[in-house]
Design a protein around this motif. Structure first.
Motif, short mmCIF file in Angstrom:
data_model
loop_
_atom_site.label_atom_id
_atom_site.label_comp_id
_atom_site.label_asym_id
_atom_site.label_seq_id
_atom_site.Cartn_x
_atom_site.Cartn_y
_atom_site.Cartn_z
N THR A 3 26.18 -45.97 0.99
CA THR A 3 27.56 -45.53 0.80
C THR A 3 27.71 -44.04 1.03
O THR A 3 28.67 -43.56 1.63
N SER A 186 41.06 -54.66 7.86
CA SER A 186 41.06 -55.10 6.46
C SER A 186 41.94 -56.33 6.30
O SER A 186 42.91 -56.53 7.04
N GLU A 191 36.37 -57.92 2.12
CA GLU A 191 35.93 -56.54 2.25
C GLU A 191 36.26 -56.00 3.65
O GLU A 191 36.09 -56.69 4.65
N SER A 192 36.75 -54.80 3.69
CA SER A 192 37.14 -54.20 4.97
C SER A 192 35.91 -53.96 5.84
O SER A 192 34.78 -53.84 5.35
N SER A 193 36.15 -53.91 7.15
CA SER A 193 35.06 -53.72 8.12
C SER A 193 35.37 -52.50 8.97
O SER A 193 36.51 -52.31 9.42
N ASP A 222 29.71 -52.13 10.32
CA ASP A 222 29.54 -53.00 9.16
C ASP A 222 29.15 -54.41 9.56
O ASP A 222 28.37 -55.08 8.85
#
Length: 355
Positions: A3, A186, A191-193, A222
């Motif tokens: 992260t 998103s 979960e957003s990519s 991602d």
């Protein structure tokens, strides 16, 4: 850790995006004192922008930017320093402050410390491309573009956004470029990519159409389980085709990469990049530019692993310097991190501005 690295890359991309926006402000134009004389005797005064694919782009005060068929030009004079690429792959440099004695010819006068020699007479029929080499302040020598795209589908609550930009310059011996591409998707409850790539190539021009290119690339994906890939590469290649309607080059080299993956692992690899690109360009208004790029990277340290990157970009001018762009990207890795996809592709549409 993943992260933190991802956030650092996003902050870097955000800063660069802001810089791109600032550079799109009005640039100081070169004095419009260049003169083109046509075979029918017409005379135009303005500023030479470039010759590409059989069309001379010429900017005037009263007519705007006009595109002139190269075989309709009798003579051209300019105090700007030109880089003239010949059909045989050789390059000539110099200004053309005086018209050549013979029609359909350029009289190039050498410039700078390497100048002082005899003027060089160049037949226009043997010219593949002409570009101007800016001699002013640093910011005056920059060219680039920015584009933005956004879409939202209420029925599925899917939102997609993208940003792309590039800025660079060229001189007699080399050209450099910094480019970034960022895409986010998103969906409610999912979960957003994100996909992002930041590249910094430097190309050195060699004799007989050969070139050397060094690149520094940072990327995140991602879908492939990639938090951050840092890659440095060196490539030697050749322009296989340089004509007034197309350009094709190919090269090979060596690359070192380090990957920080979403599963917490890190992978170092030595790769053999095999790359090729084809560009087609039409300067007739509206301008159209199509570029196809393919890179295959077999690993020399991980037996059997192969990565690939492909891109197709088509840009069509709507009005002067404002364009519509559609891009197709494909990333492939036959050994991604555990639980990740082998390939990721997307299609992006956007509006942009070139400067």
């Amino acid at each position: 850790m993943g992260t933190t690295r991802t956030g650092a890359l996003e902050r870097a991309l955000g800063c660069l995006a802001a810089c791109f926006c600032l550079w799109t402000g009005p640039a100081l134009a070169a004095p419009k004192t260049d003169v083109v004389v046509l075979v029918n005797g017409d005379r135009l005064t303005g500023e030479v922008k470039e010759l590409s694919y059989g069309q001379l782009e010429f900017k005037t005060d009263h007519l705007g930017t006009v595109y002139i068929e190269w075989d309709e030009v009798r003579s051209l004079t300019t105090k700007q320093v030109l880089q003239v690429e010949m059909l045989d792959g050789s390059r000539r440099f110099g200004a053309a402050p005086e018209a050549a004695a013979a029609d359909s010819s350029l009289l190039l006068t050498p410039q700078g410390k390497d100048g002082g020699g005899q003027p060089d007479v160049v037949a226009m029929a043997d010219v593949a491309r002409i570009s101007t080499l800016e001699q002013g302040a640093f910011f005056q020598r920059l060219d680039g573009s920015v584009s933005f795209g956004y879409s939202y589908t209420k029925a599925t609550d899917i939102m997609q956004s993208n940003f792309a930009g590039d800025i660079g310059s060229r001189n007699v011996k080399r050209k450099w470029d910094i480019a970034l591409d960022w895409n986010s998707s998103s969906e409610s409850g999912v979960e957003s990519s994100k996909r992002a790539t930041l590249t910094g190539p430097i190309e050195r021009f060699l004799k007989n159409r050969y070139y050397y290119e060094g690149q520094l690339i940072f990327s995140q994906n991602d879908e492939l389980g990639l938090d951050l890939r840092s890659l440095v590469s060196g490539t030697v290649g050749r322009y296989l085709v340089q004509r007034q309607d197309r350009e094709w080059r190919a090269g090979a080299g060596l690359a070192l990469s380090r990957e920080q993956r979403a599963d917490g692992t890190a992978v170092d690899s030595v790769e053999l990049p095999l790359t090729t690109s084809l560009r087609l360009f039409r300067l007739d208004s509206p301008k159209t530019d199509v570029e196809i790029e393919l890179t295959v990277l077999p690993s020399l340290t991980e037996s059997g692993r192969v990565r690939g990157e492909a891109a197709v970009n088509a840009r069509h001018e709507i009005i002067h310097d404002l364009f519509f762009e559609i891009s197709l990207y494909e990333s492939y890795d036959n050994r991604p991190s555990d639980g990740s996809e082998v390939n990721d592709w997307n299609v992006v549409t956007s509006l942009g501005y070139s400067f």
